[in-house]
Design an enzyme around this catalytic site. Structure first.
Site, PDB file in Angstrom:
ATOM      1  N   TYR A 111     -35.176  -0.013  -4.056  1.00 23.36           N
ATOM      2  CA  TYR A 111     -35.195  -1.317  -3.410  1.00 23.36           C
ATOM      3  C   TYR A 111     -36.001  -1.255  -2.118  1.00 23.36           C
ATOM      4  CZ  TYR A 111     -31.737   0.140   0.129  1.00 23.36           C
ATOM      5  OH  TYR A 111     -31.097   0.769   1.169  1.00 23.36           O
ATOM      6  N   LEU A 145     -34.521   9.014   5.032  1.00 25.75           N
ATOM      7  CA  LEU A 145     -35.403   7.950   4.580  1.00 25.75           C
ATOM      8  C   LEU A 145     -36.572   7.785   5.539  1.00 25.75           C
ATOM      9  CD1 LEU A 145     -35.626   5.734   2.373  1.00 25.75           C
ATOM     10  CD2 LEU A 145     -34.555   4.192   4.008  1.00 25.75           C
ATOM     11  N   LYS A 182     -35.732   5.590  -1.682  1.00 27.86           N
ATOM     12  CA  LYS A 182     -34.886   4.436  -1.353  1.00 27.86           C
ATOM     13  C   LYS A 182     -34.243   3.891  -2.627  1.00 27.86           C
ATOM     14  CE  LYS A 182     -34.900   0.445   1.764  1.00 27.86           C
ATOM     15  NZ  LYS A 182     -34.050   1.033   2.814  1.00 27.86           N
TER      16      LYS A 182
END
Length: 287
Positions: free
Chosen positions: A33, A207, A149
């Site tokens: 996403y 991330l 992600k």
């Protein structure tokens, strides 16, 4: 007007939007996403989010569902149909629909695409930033590929709920060395006692935050020093300032960690300045 979602080629009322029961994102979290902040109807940090999306899809070997130009049209159309000027737009891409099996489908399937959007009240967001937020720390218990992600966010969900129950806005994961990795939905930062801005390096399988990356440019342009040197919760508490970054939080001052004040226990001048500079940059470069 009710909310509108995009699901696999169709714009549909949000309340009626649905995915197939054998969508691999639903059954196996086999999906990725992205979230774009939206200023004045435009996508902030657009290039960074598109690039990270491509990387995440590549790491999972999911084909691009459409060209970047076509996807941009879809994102903008969802914003237009929902009449959103300031807010966020959410994109999810799963491997697609196939009979349930852990291995990838033998026969190629088309990726499934969902886009939703919601408005954010700029005044409320600024009031929150002016007050600052608290965070808690929690042991790092996520899988070792947090650089992708994916929608596999159960540890993040549990950490966020623990933070909420303790009156905090975010949870910081702490690894086996006692160092902060990142937040449940943000990157973690401090301004240490030497005046150096510090955040964890991406080699730690955190991330690759798009807001984080943009802010690094903002920091350097502002003549400040940034270091990808990890820090412990104790160092955060002893720091001059702390804050988190993300598409939803932008640059949000942290005033307490595990119930202990950071600095003077109020948003610091550097975090407030960086928030203003980031928002100015994001608005000027949004597409």
């Amino acid at each position: 007007m009710g909310r509108i979602a995009y699901v696999n080629g169709r714009y549909t009322p949000h309340a009626e939007a649905a995915v197939h029961i054998e969508d691999r994102g639903y059954q196996l979290a086999d999906a990725v996403y992205e979230v774009w902040a939206v200023f004045d109807g435009k996508l902030a940090d657009a290039e960074g989010h598109f690039a990270r999306l491509s990387r995440s899809l590549g790491e999972l070997r999911v084909p691009e569902p459409m060209s970047r130009a076509a996807l941009t049209v879809v994102l903008r159309e969802v914003l237009r149909r929902n009449r959103i000027r300031n807010g966020m737009v959410y994109l999810q891409v799963s491997r697609g629909v196939a009979p349930r099996d852990h291995a990838f489908p033998t026969a190629p399937v088309s990726p499934a695409v969902v886009v939703t959007a919601k408005a954010v009240d700029p005044a409320a967001a600024e009031a929150k930033a002016a007050k600052g937020v608290a965070v808690i720390t929690t042991p790092e218990n996520r899988w070792g590929r947090c650089d992708i992600k994916t929608v596999g966010l159960l540890p993040n969900v549990l950490a966020k709920q623990a933070a909420k129950e303790r009156g905090a806005a975010e949870a910081w994961f702490v690894d086996e060395m006692g160092l902060v990795t990142e937040g449940a939905s943000s990157n973690a930062w401090i301004l240490d006692r030497d005046g150096v801005l510090r955040t964890r390096d991406t080699n730690a399988n955190i991330l690759r935050g798009v807001t984080r990356l943009t802010l690094m440019d903002v920091i350097r342009e502002a003549g400040l020093t940034v270091s990808e040197k990890p820090f412990s919760p104790a160092e955060a508490i002893e720091a001059k300032e702390a804050f988190i970054t993300g598409a939803g939080s932008l640059v949000l001052p942290v005033v307490a960690v595990d119930g202990k004040p950071v600095g003077e226990g109020v948003p610091g001048p550097v975090a407030k300045r960086l928030r203003a500079l980031y928002i100015e940059r994001a608005k000027n470069t949004a597409v």
